[in-house]
Design a protein around this motif. Structure first.
Motif: not given
Length: 154
Positions: A18-19, A22-23, A26, A29, A31, A33, A36-37, A40
Motif C-alpha cells: 500500500r505504501d 501510494t508513494r 504517482v 494514479h 494522485n 483518489q 488510488l482507492d 488499493l
C-alpha cells in the motif's frame, strides 16, 4: 535476505504494498483518489494472507532486520502478479533479487518465460531485468498496463 513468504508476514507486506503504490506509483494514479482507492481495494492483510497461502503461486519476501521490506508473487504459470518494495528501499538491488527468486522458481517448474503486466512506474525496472514488450498497453480500472515478458535460460 530473500525467503518464501509466511502467513505472519501478511500484515507488514500489506503495508509495504500500500505504501509503495501510494508513494511510488504517482505517475500511474496521478494522485487521483478514485483510481488510488480502486488500486488499493484488494490490498488487505486478509488478501495478502490468502495470496501467501495459495498453492497456485509462490510468494517471496525481502527480509531486513527481521522485517519484510518487499514482496513478489509469481504464479505457477510464470505470471508475476506483483513485485513491490518499501519506498525507502528502492534502488538497493532488493527488487532484482525478488525477480531472480521468481526466475529460479519458474525454472524449477520447467517454465520458459516470465510474464507481467507492468505499471508505468515499474516498467523501466522490469526492462532493466531483461523483460521486453509482449503486447500493446491496455487500460484496466483506469490504470495503464504494459505487457512484458522475459525468456528464461533453459
Amino acid at each position: 535476505m530473500i525467503v518464501e513468504a509466511r502467513v505472519e508476514h501478511a500484515q507488514i507486506v500489506c503495508e509495504v504494498i500500500r505504501d509503495s503504490i501510494t508513494r511510488l506509483c504517482v505517475k500511474d494514479h496521478q494522485n487521483n483518489q478514485c483510481i488510488l482507492d480502486a488500486w488499493l481495494s484488494n490490498k488487505t492483510p486478509e488478501n495478502c494472507e490468502t495470496w501467501i497461502k495459495s498453492q497456485a503461486s509462490k510468494s517471496f519476501v525481502v527480509i531486513e532486520d527481521e522485517t519484510p521490506i518487499g514482496i513478489s508473487i509469481i504464479g505457477n504459470n510464470g505470471y508475476i502478479y506483483l513485485c513491490y518494495m518499501h519506498p525507502e528501499k528502492v534502488g538497493l538491488g532488493f527488487g532484482k533479487q525478488l525477480i531472480l527468486a521468481c526466475e529460479n522458481h519458474a525454472t524449477l517448474l520447467g517454465l520458459e518465460r516470465l510474464k507481467v503486466d507492468s505499471s508505468l512506474t515499474a516498467k523501466k525496472f522490469y526492462e532493466a531485468q531483461g523483460f521486453v514488450r509482449s503486447g500493446d498497453p491496455f487500460v484496466e480500472d483506469n490504470l495503464r498496463s504494459y505487457p512484458l515478458c522475459k525468456q528464461l535460460n533453459s
